[in-house]
Enzyme design. Sequence first.
Site, PDB file in Angstrom:
ATOM      1  N   HIS A  14       0.881  -1.188   0.000  1.00  0.00           N
ATOM      2  CA  HIS A  14       0.000   0.000   0.000  1.00  0.00           C
ATOM      3  C   HIS A  14       0.911   1.228   0.000  1.00  0.00           C
ATOM      4  CE1 HIS A  14      -3.690   2.279   1.714  1.00  0.00           C
ATOM      5  NE2 HIS A  14      -2.783   3.167   1.328  1.00  0.00           N
ATOM      6  N   LYS A 100      -9.387  -0.460  -5.552  1.00  0.00           N
ATOM      7  CA  LYS A 100      -9.392   0.227  -4.265  1.00  0.00           C
ATOM      8  C   LYS A 100     -10.752   0.822  -3.969  1.00  0.00           C
ATOM      9  CE  LYS A 100      -7.976   2.315  -0.583  1.00  0.00           C
ATOM     10  NZ  LYS A 100      -6.730   2.707   0.025  1.00  0.00           N
ATOM     11  N   HIS A 137     -10.320   0.915   2.215  1.00  0.00           N
ATOM     12  CA  HIS A 137     -10.089   1.911   3.273  1.00  0.00           C
ATOM     13  C   HIS A 137     -11.237   1.749   4.260  1.00  0.00           C
ATOM     14  CE1 HIS A 137      -8.587   5.836   4.893  1.00  0.00           C
ATOM     15  NE2 HIS A 137      -9.761   5.722   5.478  1.00  0.00           N
ATOM     16  N   HIS A 175      -4.303  -0.671   6.201  1.00  0.00           N
ATOM     17  CA  HIS A 175      -3.833   0.159   7.327  1.00  0.00           C
ATOM     18  C   HIS A 175      -4.709  -0.018   8.578  1.00  0.00           C
ATOM     19  CE1 HIS A 175      -6.804   2.675   5.391  1.00  0.00           C
ATOM     20  NE2 HIS A 175      -5.963   3.193   4.526  1.00  0.00           N
ATOM     21  N   ASP A 248       1.492   2.636   3.506  1.00  0.00           N
ATOM     22  CA  ASP A 248       0.670   3.836   3.345  1.00  0.00           C
ATOM     23  C   ASP A 248       1.548   5.087   3.386  1.00  0.00           C
ATOM     24  OD1 ASP A 248      -1.587   5.300   2.838  1.00  0.00           O
ATOM     25  OD2 ASP A 248      -2.388   5.184   4.872  1.00  0.00           O
TER      26      ASP A 248
HETATM   27  O1  DOR Z   1      -3.178   9.256   5.846  1.00  0.00           O
HETATM   28  C1  DOR Z   1      -3.599   8.971   4.731  1.00  0.00           C
HETATM   29  N1  DOR Z   1      -3.105   9.549   3.621  1.00  0.00           N
HETATM   30  N2  DOR Z   1      -4.600   8.080   4.637  1.00  0.00           N
HETATM   31  C2  DOR Z   1      -5.191   7.834   3.473  1.00  0.00           C
HETATM   32  O2  DOR Z   1      -6.102   7.042   3.460  1.00  0.00           O
HETATM   33  C3  DOR Z   1      -4.814   8.566   2.253  1.00  0.00           C
HETATM   34  C4  DOR Z   1      -3.451   9.053   2.327  1.00  0.00           C
HETATM   35  C5  DOR Z   1      -3.127  10.078   1.276  1.00  0.00           C
HETATM   36  O3  DOR Z   1      -3.450   9.864   0.116  1.00  0.00           O
HETATM   37  O4  DOR Z   1      -2.502  11.086   1.618  1.00  0.00           O
HETATM   38 ZN    ZN Z   2      -3.308   5.107   1.688  1.00  0.00          ZN
END
Ligand code: DOR
Ligand code: ZN
Length: 346
Positions: A14, A100, A137, A175, A248
Amino acid sequence: MTDTLTIRRPDDWHLHLRDGAVLQAVLPETARHFARAIVMPNLVPPVVTGAEAAAYRDRIRAALPAGMAFEPLMTLYLTEETDPADVAAAYAGGLVKAVKLYPAGATTNSASGVRDFDRVRAVLERMADIALPLCVHGEVTDPEIDIFDREAVFIETVLDPIRRATPGLRVVMEHITTRDGIDYVASQGDDMGGTITTHHLVINRNHILVGGIRPHYYCLPVAKREEHRLALRKAATGGDPHFFLGTDSAPHLDALKEHACGCAGCFTATNTMSVLAEVFEQDDALDRLEGFVSLHGPAFYGLPPNDGTITLSKGAPVTYPAKIATADGPVTVFDPGFPLHWQVSQ
Ligand code: DOR
Ligand code: ZN
């Protein structure tokens, strides 16, 4: 005492690479250690069709510095208009490895996500037929639900009902930030996986809020209480093949993080392997690091593990840049708050 560790080259299941100047700057940070990554499609506008995913893959390949190897594993952003035939063709051609699901409004660039889950039923059924994984998510967006409860409520009201209605659908709960998420995933069969980030193994909600607001620790799902962090640690270091690394890593320019309405995301690509080695060593589980970063993910996705290896060596504290420069401005690297001693050599 172990002071070197050689493992199969890891993958990141991810990852946010963005586009343009930020892509150019952050891609080497991942490609230095990781062979492959599941690349998130939440660009502006999002990567919805197979054609858009192919074009984005080509931009990623073009941004890779000479001499580095890296395979982007592309994803499609599920919308209520997604065409099941386009998804199936992109998967059959080997372009796309997952779809996703963002509940609309849950996080960064999720406005085109799903509001009415009945409207994506045909796509999910097709995905179950062809064994194409759905990455989720896992947070509800109901303003009535407390932000710290959104993951647990999602499992009960969205995730479990979708899985029951779509037998055979392979799902990754991404996550995971709660004990509830860990317990749910661990109790399911091998059609269910869960990713855990590097930063959620290290921080709890105090890190964000005590002594001043620390915007670089703010991400979504937001870090929870310490008891949840400990459940994540146990799952990641415990060897259960349901769980694998999905960093992430989510670069945002400092100007947009250090802001009255700061963006969600921790940028961990640069030091993830050093942080994880430290975490696994603290939990006396260095022998399980390879499973978490290099073996469980490929097994879930039906891909071979990487042939190459990396070696981690323990020594004097590791230095790494505090920020990565991009042509649009700096991006701050995640600070674990403790010294790192494991250096990656190839
Ligand atoms: O903290 C995050 N940032 N969570 C997400 O689900 C998206 C990601 C982002 O794209 O910045
Ligand atoms: Zn993410």
